[in-house]
Design an enzyme around this catalytic site. Structure first.
Site, PDB file in Angstrom:
ATOM      1  CD  GLN A 264      -2.712  -1.234  -0.113  1.00 47.85           C
ATOM      2  OE1 GLN A 264      -3.306  -0.257  -0.561  1.00 47.85           O
ATOM      3  NE2 GLN A 264      -2.703  -2.410  -0.729  1.00 47.85           N
ATOM      4  CG  HIS A 267      -1.267   2.283  -4.100  1.00 54.39           C
ATOM      5  ND1 HIS A 267      -1.674   2.213  -5.403  1.00 54.39           N
ATOM      6  CD2 HIS A 267      -1.654   1.114  -3.526  1.00 54.39           C
ATOM      7  CE1 HIS A 267      -2.281   1.058  -5.616  1.00 54.39           C
ATOM      8  NE2 HIS A 267      -2.277   0.378  -4.490  1.00 54.39           N
ATOM      9  CD  GLU A 332      -8.259   1.900  -0.219  1.00 53.11           C
ATOM     10  OE1 GLU A 332      -8.532   1.893  -1.429  1.00 53.11           O
ATOM     11  OE2 GLU A 332      -7.177   2.344   0.232  1.00 53.11           O
ATOM     12  CG  HIS A 333      -7.111  -2.157   1.280  1.00 52.28           C
ATOM     13  ND1 HIS A 333      -6.458  -1.024   0.839  1.00 52.28           N
ATOM     14  CD2 HIS A 333      -7.768  -2.659   0.203  1.00 52.28           C
ATOM     15  CE1 HIS A 333      -6.706  -0.844  -0.444  1.00 52.28           C
ATOM     16  NE2 HIS A 333      -7.503  -1.821  -0.860  1.00 52.28           N
ATOM     17  CG  ASP A 366      -5.360  -3.960  -4.641  1.00 53.57           C
ATOM     18  OD1 ASP A 366      -6.388  -3.501  -4.120  1.00 53.57           O
ATOM     19  OD2 ASP A 366      -4.210  -3.661  -4.248  1.00 53.57           O
ATOM     20  CD  GLU A 420     -47.344  17.396   8.371  1.00 53.42           C
ATOM     21  OE1 GLU A 420     -47.369  17.523   7.127  1.00 53.42           O
ATOM     22  OE2 GLU A 420     -46.647  16.538   8.958  1.00 53.42           O
ATOM     23  CG  HIS A 425     -51.344  17.665   1.203  1.00 50.76           C
ATOM     24  ND1 HIS A 425     -50.974  18.870   0.682  1.00 50.76           N
ATOM     25  CD2 HIS A 425     -50.319  16.806   0.931  1.00 50.76           C
ATOM     26  CE1 HIS A 425     -49.783  18.767   0.129  1.00 50.76           C
ATOM     27  NE2 HIS A 425     -49.358  17.508   0.257  1.00 50.76           N
TER      28      HIS A 425
END
Length: 435
Positions: A264, A267, A332-333, A366, A420, A425
């Site tokens: 990692q 990267h 992430e991992h 991956d 309301e 309505h």
């Protein structure tokens, strides 16, 4: 805990981390550079105003490429696949098949429920009409990410899938990206990169069709552009530099854990690589292997920068002490290099994806297992999931109220509407009461 000036930022007991050090490990997103944000805003505005002309100018300015057209002819993509090393093409094909199998198992289904007699509520998954997949170019070229974006979209039945990737000096994206686009089944490919590509997909130009969702990794400009166009288009989770958190006990191989950290770290200089190990002896053995393997690594400068910035090997007296940190880190991992990783999985709540046992290398995920490698980073696994088949659908809900049910609902609906202040309505509901 004092940060070490050598190969790791932090080393020692997890409990000894100062509040400042802990926050540095946990708060990995940070604020966007104001200069990047302003520049991206300007580039998006240019594309919205000038369309294709702006994209040609950006290719000239940023990629040093003179384009005769923005779209790459299908024949050039197929030629790239034919010219690709056959062994690489075979491996990409194998990966594409596994991605398809894994994502086909995620297929959603329509549901209907009768909430009261005569009241039906339904929900139906509809594939998106068009999806854009961004594929990085330049220093980082990832044909595997093309597969991760395109294959699930095709499995979901998306109407059209386009790929955008920066052109090289020859005016074309990297050949491996073109080849992967063909293997994955992309419908169209454009020689477009950076914030301009994101803007083109979000808003459309004379040549580039507007998409419903943009997926795929990219640099800081791409990531910021995706955030800025939200509202015009959907995106997957905001993405940042790669990261891994390893939980290891005395059964773990120190060299195997170190290999995963370096995988990692290579990267990005901002990658976060952390191990929490049970026992100081285990932690020290792993730290020593990280030091040994980082010396002379093929991407040594990037690896060293990442380890010095956000590299840590921390020890805990028991794994019970590790799980709250894992939840806060939300990696992430997450690699569980423990004696009982399947049992430990039950303790995990926040992670992009979990690898069970040290043999389940992150590298397998991956490229080849079929699970999607487009994952939330910077702690966003607390709320986001990795890219999956559901990202390529929108849901249509529908409802039907039968005659008797309409009469039964009318009074209570009218009561709530009156409360309301929505009197029309109330009138609409009560009109069916005596029908």
């Amino acid at each position: 805990m004092t940060p070490l000036p050598s190969f790791l930022r932090y080393r020692g007991p997890l409990a000894s981390l100062s509040r400042e050090d802990r926050l540095r490990l946990l708060q990995r997103g940070g604020d966007v550079d104001a200069r990047i944000s302003a520049r991206v805003r300007e580039l998006i505005a240019r594309v919205r105003l000038d369309g294709d002309w702006a994209l040609f100018e950006m290719a000239r300015q940023f990629d040093r490429a003179e384009l005769s057209a923005l779209e790459v002819p299908r024949a050039r993509c197929e030629q790239a696949l034919e010219s690709l090393d056959p062994s690489v093409a075979r491996a990409l094909g194998r990966a594409a098949r596994n991605i398809a199998r894994a994502h086909e198992a995620q297929r959603p289904r329509a549901v209907e429920v009768e909430t009261e007699p005569g009241v039906l509520v339904g929900r139906r998954p509809d594939p998106l009409g068009r999806v854009g997949v961004y594929a990085p170019g330049g220093r980082a070229v990832y044909p595997s990410s093309v597969l991760m974006g395109v294959v699930p979209a095709k499995v979901a039945g998306v109407g059209e899938v386009i790929v955008c990737s920066p052109p090289g000096p020859d005016g074309l994206p990297h050949a491996s990206v073109l080849a992967a686009a063909v293997l994955a089944g992309a419908d169209r490919v454009f020689a477009l990169g950076g914030a301009g590509a994101v803007a083109a997909m979000a808003y459309g130009t004379e040549s580039v069709p507007r998409v419903d969702r943009i997926v795929g990794p990219g640099n800081a400009y791409v990531a910021e552009a995706k955030l800025q166009v939200v509202g015009a288009v959907a995106i997957e989770a905001p993405a940042g530099p790669s990261e891994i958190l390893v939980v290891a006990d005395e059964t773990a191989s120190p060299v195997a854990v170190a290999r995963e950290m370096l995988a990692q770290a290579e990267h990005d200089p901002d990658a976060a690589c952390v191990t929490v190990a049970r026992g100081e002896g285990v932690a020290e053995a792993i730290a020593e292997q990280v030091r040994r393997l980082s010396l002379g690594a093929k991407r040594e400068e990037i690896v060293a920068a990442a380890l010095r910035s956000r590299g840590a090997v921390l020890s805990v007296a028991s794994l019970e002490e590790a799980w709250p940190f894992v939840a806060d880190f939300a990696p992430e991992h997450l690699l569980l290099a423990t004696a009982a990783p399947s049992a430990d999985l039950a303790r995990v709540r926040n992670a992009g994806t979990v690898f069970l046992g040290e043999r389940s290398s992150v590298a397998y995920g991956d490229y080849m297992t079929g699970s999607n490698h487009v994952l939330p980073t910077a702690g966003l696994a607390r709320a986001y999931s990795g890219l999956n088949l559901l990202d390529f659908y929108r849901w249509t809900t529908y409802q039907r109220v039968e005659r008797a049910a309409s009469q039964a609902l009318a009074d209570d609906v009218g009561l709530l509407a009156d409360s309301e202040g929505l009197f029309a309505h109330a009138d609409a509901a009560r009109a069916w009461r005596a029908e």
